[in-house]
Design a protein around this motif. Structure first.
Motif, PDB file in Angstrom:
ATOM      1  N   MET A  92       0.839  -1.174   0.000  1.00 39.26           N
ATOM      2  CA  MET A  92       0.000   0.000   0.000  1.00 39.26           C
ATOM      3  C   MET A  92       0.881   1.233   0.000  1.00 39.26           C
ATOM      4  N   ASN A  93       0.976   1.893  -1.135  1.00 41.45           N
ATOM      5  CA  ASN A  93       1.757   3.118  -1.237  1.00 41.45           C
ATOM      6  C   ASN A  93       0.824   4.312  -1.154  1.00 41.45           C
ATOM      7  N   ILE A  94       1.168   5.237  -0.265  1.00 41.31           N
ATOM      8  CA  ILE A  94       0.385   6.456  -0.128  1.00 41.31           C
ATOM      9  C   ILE A  94       1.320   7.642  -0.327  1.00 41.31           C
ATOM     10  N   PRO A  95       0.797   8.775  -0.809  1.00 42.92           N
ATOM     11  CA  PRO A  95       1.655   9.946  -1.037  1.00 42.92           C
ATOM     12  C   PRO A  95       2.235  10.479   0.273  1.00 42.92           C
ATOM     13  N   THR A  96       3.483  10.920   0.234  1.00 39.73           N
ATOM     14  CA  THR A  96       4.172  11.323   1.469  1.00 39.73           C
ATOM     15  C   THR A  96       3.973  12.785   1.837  1.00 39.73           C
ATOM     16  N   ASN A  97       3.603  13.623   0.880  1.00 36.64           N
ATOM     17  CA  ASN A  97       3.525  15.053   1.186  1.00 36.64           C
ATOM     18  C   ASN A  97       2.117  15.514   1.542  1.00 36.64           C
ATOM     19  N   LYS A  98       1.142  14.607   1.611  1.00 42.44           N
ATOM     20  CA  LYS A  98      -0.229  14.983   1.940  1.00 42.44           C
ATOM     21  C   LYS A  98      -0.514  14.735   3.415  1.00 42.44           C
ATOM     22  N   ARG A  99      -1.653  15.295   3.897  1.00 46.05           N
ATOM     23  CA  ARG A  99      -2.086  15.014   5.257  1.00 46.05           C
ATOM     24  C   ARG A  99      -2.464  13.550   5.361  1.00 46.05           C
ATOM     25  N   VAL A 100      -2.303  12.979   6.543  1.00 51.10           N
ATOM     26  CA  VAL A 100      -2.535  11.548   6.740  1.00 51.10           C
ATOM     27  C   VAL A 100      -3.996  11.204   6.437  1.00 51.10           C
ATOM     28  N   LEU A 101      -4.927  12.068   6.824  1.00 48.39           N
ATOM     29  CA  LEU A 101      -6.347  11.833   6.582  1.00 48.39           C
ATOM     30  C   LEU A 101      -6.626  11.675   5.085  1.00 48.39           C
ATOM     31  N   ILE A 102      -5.999  12.488   4.268  1.00 50.48           N
ATOM     32  CA  ILE A 102      -6.193  12.439   2.819  1.00 50.48           C
ATOM     33  C   ILE A 102      -5.426  11.261   2.225  1.00 50.48           C
ATOM     34  N   ALA A 103      -4.210  11.043   2.677  1.00 52.83           N
ATOM     35  CA  ALA A 103      -3.356   9.996   2.108  1.00 52.83           C
ATOM     36  C   ALA A 103      -3.937   8.604   2.334  1.00 52.83           C
ATOM     37  N   LEU A 104      -4.571   8.377   3.474  1.00 52.75           N
ATOM     38  CA  LEU A 104      -5.160   7.066   3.747  1.00 52.75           C
ATOM     39  C   LEU A 104      -6.275   6.737   2.762  1.00 52.75           C
ATOM     40  N   GLU A 122      -8.269   8.331  14.742  1.00 48.50           N
ATOM     41  CA  GLU A 122      -8.771   8.440  16.108  1.00 48.50           C
ATOM     42  C   GLU A 122      -8.282   7.265  16.961  1.00 48.50           C
ATOM     43  N   LYS A 123      -8.290   6.054  16.388  1.00 49.16           N
ATOM     44  CA  LYS A 123      -7.826   4.873  17.127  1.00 49.16           C
ATOM     45  C   LYS A 123      -6.340   4.959  17.458  1.00 49.16           C
ATOM     46  N   VAL A 124      -5.559   5.500  16.529  1.00 51.25           N
ATOM     47  CA  VAL A 124      -4.107   5.579  16.723  1.00 51.25           C
ATOM     48  C   VAL A 124      -3.717   6.859  17.452  1.00 51.25           C
ATOM     49  N   LYS A 125      -4.686   7.778  17.610  1.00 55.22           N
ATOM     50  CA  LYS A 125      -4.474   9.057  18.300  1.00 55.22           C
ATOM     51  C   LYS A 125      -3.433   9.927  17.593  1.00 55.22           C
ATOM     52  N   ILE A 126      -3.650  10.117  16.281  1.00 58.83           N
ATOM     53  CA  ILE A 126      -2.812  11.009  15.486  1.00 58.83           C
ATOM     54  C   ILE A 126      -3.677  12.200  15.092  1.00 58.83           C
ATOM     55  N   PRO A 127      -3.183  13.441  15.263  1.00 54.17           N
ATOM     56  CA  PRO A 127      -3.982  14.617  14.887  1.00 54.17           C
ATOM     57  C   PRO A 127      -4.232  14.669  13.375  1.00 54.17           C
ATOM     58  N   ASP A 128      -5.356  15.265  12.984  1.00 55.60           N
ATOM     59  CA  ASP A 128      -5.765  15.305  11.571  1.00 55.60           C
ATOM     60  C   ASP A 128      -4.804  16.096  10.687  1.00 55.60           C
ATOM     61  N   ASP A 129      -4.131  17.097  11.265  1.00 54.83           N
ATOM     62  CA  ASP A 129      -3.308  17.979  10.432  1.00 54.83           C
ATOM     63  C   ASP A 129      -1.880  17.463  10.209  1.00 54.83           C
ATOM     64  N   ARG A 130      -1.542  16.292  10.721  1.00 52.16           N
ATOM     65  CA  ARG A 130      -0.200  15.724  10.514  1.00 52.16           C
ATOM     66  C   ARG A 130      -0.009  15.294   9.071  1.00 52.16           C
ATOM     67  N   ARG A 131       1.190  15.431   8.582  1.00 48.72           N
ATOM     68  CA  ARG A 131       1.548  14.983   7.234  1.00 48.72           C
ATOM     69  C   ARG A 131       2.179  13.597   7.316  1.00 48.72           C
ATOM     70  N   VAL A 132       2.101  12.856   6.230  1.00 55.42           N
ATOM     71  CA  VAL A 132       2.649  11.494   6.208  1.00 55.42           C
ATOM     72  C   VAL A 132       4.155  11.530   6.451  1.00 55.42           C
TER      73      VAL A 132
END
Length: 122
Positions: free
Chosen positions: A1-13, A29-39
């Motif tokens: 599973m390759n996801i883009p590295t420069n996007k926010r995690v919410l979008i990249a997933l 939410e389960k992993v407790k990562i904020p929405d604005d973090r980047r990959v």
């Protein structure tokens, strides 16, 4: 599973087949990562946690495609209405076909070699 590295995690997933906006938000939410973090800002531990949650709780990529294909094949084998529509390549969910015959038909794309053979015959 390759996801883009420069996007926010919410979008990249959401680039993973089977994970939409709602599921991506649940995973974060389960992993407790904020929405604005980047990959690119994620640690290896966080990436591992995300991967474990996806593997444990969600059906994605090949498994999801395989199950969908099996379900469609089951409908076709049963011979029910939806299965017949799949078999004939017509719309399954009640869309209009009376005046849109050309667009309604789902046809496999032809290879370039086959197109040239058809052109030579005419």
């Amino acid at each position: 599973m390759n996801i883009p590295t420069n996007k926010r995690v919410l979008i990249a997933l959401q680039y993973i087949h089977g994970i939409g906006q709602k599921n991506a938000a649940e995973i974060l939410e389960k992993v407790k990562i904020p929405d604005d973090r980047r990959v690119s800002q994620l640690s290896d531990q966080e990436v591992l946690q995300i991967r474990e949650v996806i593997d444990r709780d969600y059906m994605v990529e090949g498994d999801l495609r395989r199950e969908t294909g099996i379900n469609i094949k089951r409908l076709m084998d049963l011979g029910c209405y939806r299965g017949l529509r799949h078999r004939r390549g017509l719309p399954v969910r009640g869309q209009r076909t009376h005046t849109t015959r050309v667009r309604a038909r789902v046809r496999p794309s032809r290879s370039p070699a086959r197109r040239s053979n058809l052109a030579n015959r005419e």
